[in-house]
Design a protein around this motif. Structure first.
Motif, PDB file in Angstrom:
ATOM      1  N   LEU A 197      10.147 -15.864  -1.893  1.00  0.00           N
ATOM      2  CA  LEU A 197       8.752 -15.800  -1.467  1.00  0.00           C
ATOM      3  C   LEU A 197       8.626 -16.204  -0.008  1.00  0.00           C
ATOM      4  O   LEU A 197       7.873 -15.604   0.766  1.00  0.00           O
ATOM      5  CB  LEU A 197       7.893 -16.712  -2.347  1.00  0.00           C
ATOM      6  N   GLN A 198       9.372 -17.220   0.371  1.00  0.00           N
ATOM      7  CA  GLN A 198       9.247 -17.671   1.759  1.00  0.00           C
ATOM      8  C   GLN A 198       9.780 -16.624   2.720  1.00  0.00           C
ATOM      9  O   GLN A 198       9.207 -16.397   3.792  1.00  0.00           O
ATOM     10  CB  GLN A 198       9.992 -19.002   1.935  1.00  0.00           C
ATOM     11  N   ARG A 199      10.881 -15.950   2.293  1.00  0.00           N
ATOM     12  CA  ARG A 199      11.377 -14.890   3.169  1.00  0.00           C
ATOM     13  C   ARG A 199      10.334 -13.796   3.304  1.00  0.00           C
ATOM     14  O   ARG A 199      10.088 -13.263   4.398  1.00  0.00           O
ATOM     15  CB  ARG A 199      12.665 -14.298   2.575  1.00  0.00           C
ATOM     16  N   ASP A 200       9.721 -13.481   2.165  1.00  0.00           N
ATOM     17  CA  ASP A 200       8.672 -12.473   2.183  1.00  0.00           C
ATOM     18  C   ASP A 200       7.576 -12.876   3.170  1.00  0.00           C
ATOM     19  O   ASP A 200       7.085 -12.066   3.962  1.00  0.00           O
ATOM     20  CB  ASP A 200       8.100 -12.338   0.761  1.00  0.00           C
ATOM     21  N   LEU A 201       7.235 -14.163   3.084  1.00  0.00           N
ATOM     22  CA  LEU A 201       6.180 -14.647   3.970  1.00  0.00           C
ATOM     23  C   LEU A 201       6.579 -14.485   5.420  1.00  0.00           C
ATOM     24  O   LEU A 201       5.790 -14.049   6.268  1.00  0.00           O
ATOM     25  CB  LEU A 201       5.898 -16.121   3.662  1.00  0.00           C
ATOM     26  N   GLU A 202       7.844 -14.798   5.731  1.00  0.00           N
ATOM     27  CA  GLU A 202       8.294 -14.665   7.123  1.00  0.00           C
ATOM     28  C   GLU A 202       8.176 -13.221   7.588  1.00  0.00           C
ATOM     29  O   GLU A 202       7.691 -12.940   8.685  1.00  0.00           O
ATOM     30  CB  GLU A 202       9.747 -15.107   7.245  1.00  0.00           C
ATOM     31  N   ASN A 203       8.669 -12.312   6.713  1.00  0.00           N
ATOM     32  CA  ASN A 203       8.596 -10.899   7.099  1.00  0.00           C
ATOM     33  C   ASN A 203       7.167 -10.500   7.401  1.00  0.00           C
ATOM     34  O   ASN A 203       6.868  -9.854   8.418  1.00  0.00           O
ATOM     35  CB  ASN A 203       9.139 -10.018   5.975  1.00  0.00           C
ATOM     36  N   LYS A 204       6.287 -10.887   6.490  1.00  0.00           N
ATOM     37  CA  LYS A 204       4.903 -10.475   6.688  1.00  0.00           C
ATOM     38  C   LYS A 204       4.349 -11.097   7.964  1.00  0.00           C
ATOM     39  O   LYS A 204       3.580 -10.447   8.687  1.00  0.00           O
ATOM     40  CB  LYS A 204       4.068 -10.909   5.485  1.00  0.00           C
ATOM     41  N   ALA A 205       4.735 -12.332   8.232  1.00  0.00           N
ATOM     42  CA  ALA A 205       4.228 -12.963   9.451  1.00  0.00           C
ATOM     43  C   ALA A 205       4.723 -12.215  10.683  1.00  0.00           C
ATOM     44  O   ALA A 205       3.977 -12.024  11.660  1.00  0.00           O
ATOM     45  CB  ALA A 205       4.658 -14.425   9.487  1.00  0.00           C
ATOM     46  N   ASN A 206       6.004 -11.774  10.644  1.00  0.00           N
ATOM     47  CA  ASN A 206       6.514 -10.998  11.773  1.00  0.00           C
ATOM     48  C   ASN A 206       5.718  -9.716  11.955  1.00  0.00           C
ATOM     49  O   ASN A 206       5.324  -9.352  13.073  1.00  0.00           O
ATOM     50  CB  ASN A 206       7.986 -10.633  11.537  1.00  0.00           C
TER      51      ASN A 206
ATOM     52  N   GLN B 132      -3.947  -4.983  10.080  1.00  0.00           N
ATOM     53  CA  GLN B 132      -3.817  -6.424  10.290  1.00  0.00           C
ATOM     54  C   GLN B 132      -4.552  -7.179   9.203  1.00  0.00           C
ATOM     55  O   GLN B 132      -4.056  -8.166   8.636  1.00  0.00           O
ATOM     56  CB  GLN B 132      -4.405  -6.756  11.660  1.00  0.00           C
ATOM     57  N   HIS B 133      -5.754  -6.702   8.874  1.00  0.00           N
ATOM     58  CA  HIS B 133      -6.556  -7.338   7.844  1.00  0.00           C
ATOM     59  C   HIS B 133      -5.809  -7.366   6.520  1.00  0.00           C
ATOM     60  O   HIS B 133      -5.700  -8.404   5.855  1.00  0.00           O
ATOM     61  CB  HIS B 133      -7.857  -6.552   7.707  1.00  0.00           C
ATOM     62  N   SER B 134      -5.256  -6.182   6.146  1.00  0.00           N
ATOM     63  CA  SER B 134      -4.567  -6.129   4.857  1.00  0.00           C
ATOM     64  C   SER B 134      -3.330  -7.013   4.883  1.00  0.00           C
ATOM     65  O   SER B 134      -3.002  -7.683   3.891  1.00  0.00           O
ATOM     66  CB  SER B 134      -4.202  -4.689   4.513  1.00  0.00           C
ATOM     67  N   LYS B 135      -2.638  -7.061   6.039  1.00  0.00           N
ATOM     68  CA  LYS B 135      -1.465  -7.925   6.121  1.00  0.00           C
ATOM     69  C   LYS B 135      -1.854  -9.377   5.910  1.00  0.00           C
ATOM     70  O   LYS B 135      -1.166 -10.127   5.228  1.00  0.00           O
ATOM     71  CB  LYS B 135      -0.803  -7.804   7.506  1.00  0.00           C
ATOM     72  N   ARG B 136      -2.971  -9.756   6.522  1.00  0.00           N
ATOM     73  CA  ARG B 136      -3.397 -11.151   6.371  1.00  0.00           C
ATOM     74  C   ARG B 136      -3.650 -11.466   4.915  1.00  0.00           C
ATOM     75  O   ARG B 136      -3.274 -12.535   4.414  1.00  0.00           O
ATOM     76  CB  ARG B 136      -4.682 -11.392   7.186  1.00  0.00           C
ATOM     77  N   GLU B 137      -4.324 -10.530   4.217  1.00  0.00           N
ATOM     78  CA  GLU B 137      -4.591 -10.792   2.807  1.00  0.00           C
ATOM     79  C   GLU B 137      -3.300 -10.919   2.029  1.00  0.00           C
ATOM     80  O   GLU B 137      -3.139 -11.816   1.190  1.00  0.00           O
ATOM     81  CB  GLU B 137      -5.432  -9.646   2.240  1.00  0.00           C
ATOM     82  N   ALA B 138      -2.343 -10.025   2.311  1.00  0.00           N
ATOM     83  CA  ALA B 138      -1.064 -10.106   1.595  1.00  0.00           C
ATOM     84  C   ALA B 138      -0.396 -11.447   1.859  1.00  0.00           C
ATOM     85  O   ALA B 138       0.152 -12.078   0.942  1.00  0.00           O
ATOM     86  CB  ALA B 138      -0.170  -8.956   2.054  1.00  0.00           C
ATOM     87  N   ILE B 139      -0.469 -11.882   3.110  1.00  0.00           N
ATOM     88  CA  ILE B 139       0.151 -13.173   3.446  1.00  0.00           C
ATOM     89  C   ILE B 139      -0.511 -14.289   2.658  1.00  0.00           C
ATOM     90  O   ILE B 139       0.160 -15.191   2.122  1.00  0.00           O
ATOM     91  CB  ILE B 139       0.054 -13.428   4.966  1.00  0.00           C
ATOM     92  N   LEU B 140      -1.840 -14.236   2.570  1.00  0.00           N
ATOM     93  CA  LEU B 140      -2.540 -15.268   1.806  1.00  0.00           C
ATOM     94  C   LEU B 140      -2.049 -15.295   0.364  1.00  0.00           C
ATOM     95  O   LEU B 140      -1.806 -16.363  -0.216  1.00  0.00           O
ATOM     96  CB  LEU B 140      -4.044 -14.983   1.829  1.00  0.00           C
TER      97      LEU B 140
ATOM     98  N   VAL C 179       0.798 -14.312  -0.838  1.00  0.00           N
ATOM     99  CA  VAL C 179       2.146 -14.870  -0.945  1.00  0.00           C
ATOM    100  C   VAL C 179       2.086 -16.387  -0.807  1.00  0.00           C
ATOM    101  O   VAL C 179       2.757 -17.126  -1.532  1.00  0.00           O
ATOM    102  CB  VAL C 179       3.059 -14.251   0.131  1.00  0.00           C
ATOM    103  N   GLN C 180       1.239 -16.844   0.111  1.00  0.00           N
ATOM    104  CA  GLN C 180       1.138 -18.301   0.267  1.00  0.00           C
ATOM    105  C   GLN C 180       0.643 -18.959  -1.001  1.00  0.00           C
ATOM    106  O   GLN C 180       1.122 -20.026  -1.417  1.00  0.00           O
ATOM    107  CB  GLN C 180       0.187 -18.610   1.420  1.00  0.00           C
ATOM    108  N   GLN C 181      -0.348 -18.305  -1.633  1.00  0.00           N
ATOM    109  CA  GLN C 181      -0.867 -18.891  -2.866  1.00  0.00           C
ATOM    110  C   GLN C 181       0.221 -18.955  -3.920  1.00  0.00           C
ATOM    111  O   GLN C 181       0.350 -19.943  -4.656  1.00  0.00           O
ATOM    112  CB  GLN C 181      -2.036 -18.059  -3.375  1.00  0.00           C
ATOM    113  N   ARG C 182       1.009 -17.882  -4.003  1.00  0.00           N
ATOM    114  CA  ARG C 182       2.070 -17.901  -5.009  1.00  0.00           C
ATOM    115  C   ARG C 182       3.057 -19.010  -4.718  1.00  0.00           C
ATOM    116  O   ARG C 182       3.525 -19.699  -5.626  1.00  0.00           O
ATOM    117  CB  ARG C 182       2.768 -16.540  -5.006  1.00  0.00           C
ATOM    118  N   ILE C 183       3.359 -19.178  -3.460  1.00  0.00           N
ATOM    119  CA  ILE C 183       4.288 -20.260  -3.102  1.00  0.00           C
ATOM    120  C   ILE C 183       3.707 -21.593  -3.544  1.00  0.00           C
ATOM    121  O   ILE C 183       4.403 -22.437  -4.110  1.00  0.00           O
ATOM    122  CB  ILE C 183       4.566 -20.260  -1.590  1.00  0.00           C
ATOM    123  N   GLN C 184       2.425 -21.773  -3.282  1.00  0.00           N
ATOM    124  CA  GLN C 184       1.808 -23.045  -3.649  1.00  0.00           C
ATOM    125  C   GLN C 184       1.870 -23.263  -5.146  1.00  0.00           C
ATOM    126  O   GLN C 184       2.202 -24.357  -5.624  1.00  0.00           O
ATOM    127  CB  GLN C 184       0.353 -23.061  -3.190  1.00  0.00           C
ATOM    128  N   SER C 185       1.569 -22.201  -5.894  1.00  0.00           N
ATOM    129  CA  SER C 185       1.594 -22.377  -7.340  1.00  0.00           C
ATOM    130  C   SER C 185       3.011 -22.687  -7.812  1.00  0.00           C
ATOM    131  O   SER C 185       3.218 -23.522  -8.694  1.00  0.00           O
ATOM    132  CB  SER C 185       1.044 -21.127  -8.031  1.00  0.00           C
TER     133      SER C 185
END
Lengths: 409, 131
Positions: B11-20, B107-115, B117-123
């Protein structure tokens, strides 16, 4: 007399507007302000250069030739003469030059100066806005520093309206006593909110009472009004289209159409005043349809571009009729029966010319598919006008309108 | 437990990719803004030139600077050229506007996807903490 419960919250300003963020915001505004100041100074330089250039250009043609020191390379000059003192090669912009005299050059330069001044004015306005923002941030920062507190009080709605009405007045005195700090503006805002809420509740209750009196009509009419309100916008568009087409057709001598057109445009906004207006409309519509039969025959033989607009006209008229029919269908309460019967008569009378005109529409091949559907709906309505429950017929009117739109698009 | 930590790393790697991707998108948007600014300035200048050319008399000399050469041009020709350039620039601006909108949506959709992924990481982390 039970007092309404009063809940309250006391929030220190520092939690609402955290001090660091306020300072950050203030800094951002400051930065923007300094940027604008730089731009302003640059523009002022340009303006100064422009005015000095104007002076120079005005002075040059005073002599036939000037003796000057001509720059040569990076660090040398040689004595020379400046001739043709009235001819200037002026840069117009984007690498375009033009030969101009001194006077004309001065005109060009003055125009440039004007545009620069307008830019300066725009910049000044922006800077003023930024300054206002900065002052607001400064004041909130100072308030946060003084540890001011925002006090808000809420009130629970009870079943008794009268009590809650007196609520705000009861609240006012204790809250005024409590606020030592200068939070009057904020309390005033919350008081106004409570007042607004109470007034809106009162209006809702009044409406419910009216609805209870009139029974089904009001609800149905409200539904219809909502649907019509949604469709009136689009209806207005269609009306504009049809009016444009009508104006073109004026030459053919159907000026009565225009009057009917305008009358019909005002109709959708007054759905409640139904009886008289409807009857007059019905007659107008029947007249229009008769005329339209003739015009459509013209279109069959003549230009191909016309049928489209006429089809639109017919769509507009049909939708109008649709609207006129709906309220009559839904108003099935005895108080309106008399006018209803008249309307039903009129509608049945009008549907026949509508249907005959539609057969002619088919022959002109303007809107075959959509018109067929529409006749189905109308036929369904005529048998079921008196007995169909209001809701099912209420749902119908939205369909033909939307189907029409889809067909047209 | 190891599987959950592996999932967490994924998940964290996914998050990094999306952030890039998001930062790339933001750079694109910034470039778009710059080019748009340039074009708007050019458009303004061209309109000024057109105004001045209209004020010129028919027989006035118009020159165009092409590199180091100042070439004499016909007034009508210069008018036509400037008008064509204005049209071209406005078309370019419209195209840029369209692409800017696309980029912003992405960009908007990417931000939502990132959110998400972050939520999943938190859970995940909350689940790990509980276990």
């Amino acid at each position: 007399m039970g007092k309404p419960e009063v809940k309250g919250t006391v929030t220190p300003l520092s939690s609402m507007f955290p001090p660091e963020e306020v300072q950050k915001a203030a800094k951002l505004v400051e930065e923007k302000l300094s940027e604008k100041r730089n731009e302003m100074s640059q523009l002022k330089e340009f303006i100064a250069d422009n005015t000095s250039l104007i002076n120079l250009v005005q002075k040059l043609p005073d002599e036939l030739h000037h003796d000057i020191m001509v720059p040569f390379g990076k660090a040398a000059f040689f004595p020379g003469r400046l001739i043709h003192t009235n001819e200037f090669l002026v840069l117009l912009g984007e690498s375009y030059y033009a030969d101009r005299t001194a006077k004309q050059t001065v005109d060009i330069l003055k125009r440039r100066g004007k545009s620069l001044m307008s830019k300066v004015d725009a910049l000044k306005a922006e800077m003023q806005d930024l300054k206002a923002e900065a002052s607001f941030f400064d004041s909130t920062a100072s308030e946060v520093a003084e540890d001011l507190v925002e006090i808000r009080e809420y009130e629970e709605d009870n079943s008794n309206q009268s009590e809650s009405q007196s609520g705000p007045t009861e609240l006012e005195s204790p809250t005024l006593a409590e606020t030592d700090h200068k939070m009057d503006s904020k309390m005033g805002a919350s008081k106004d909110d409570e007042y607004a809420r109470l007034m809106s509740r009162l209006e809702e209750l009044e409406k419910e009472e009216l609805a209870a009196e009139n029974g089904e009509i009001d609800e149905d009419e409200d539904e219809d009004e909502d649907e019509d309100a949604n469709a009136t916008e689009t209806d207005g568009d269609e009306n504009e289209l049809t009016e444009a087409a009508f104006h073109r057709k004026k030459d053919e001598g159907y000026s009565s159409l225009d009057h009917g057109q305008r009358f019909s445009e005002s109709q959708p906004t007054r759905q409640l005043q139904q009886s008289k207006g409807k009857e007059a409309m019905r007659e107008e519509i029947s007249n229009k349809y008769n005329h339209q039969d003739l015009t459509n025959q013209f279109s069959c033989t003549g230009l191909t571009a016309e049928p489209l607009t006429k089809g639109e006209m017919s769509c507009g008229r049909i939708i109008h009729q649709d609207k006129m029919l709906n309220p009559s269908v839904n108003a099935s309460v005895p108080s309106e029966n008399v006018s209803l019967n008249q309307n039903i008569h009129d509608s049945s009378r009008n549907e026949k010319p509508v249907q005959t005109s539609k057969s002619k529409f088919d022959s002109s091949k303007a809107f075959t598919g959509s018109i067929v559907e529409h006749t189905e709906n109308l036929e369904k309505k005529t048998p079921g006008q008196n007995t169909t429950p209001s809701e099912s017929s209420g749902s119908k009117p939205s369909k033909p309108v939307s189907r029409f739109k889809m067909q047209r698009k | 437990m190891s599987s959950s930590s592996i999932a967490l790393r994924e998940l964290q790697r996914d998050l990094e990719n999306k952030a890039n991707d998001l930062s790339k998108l933001q750079k694109d948007i910034a470039k778009n803004h710059q080019v748009r600014k340039k074009y708007t300035i050019q458009l303004g200048e061209n309109e000024l030139v057109l105004k001045e050319l209209d004020l010129l008399k028919e027989d006035a000399n118009v020159y165009k600077l092409i590199g180091p050469v100042l070439v004499k041009q016909d007034l009508a020709e210069a008018n036509a050229n400037v008008r064509k350039r204005i049209e071209y620039i406005s078309a370019e601006l419209k195209r840029l506007d369209g692409s800017l909108q696309d980029l912003e949506e992405k960009q908007h959709s990417k931000r939502e996807a990132i959110l998400k992924v972050q939520q999943r990481i938190q859970s995940h982390q909350a689940g790990k903490a509980k276990a």
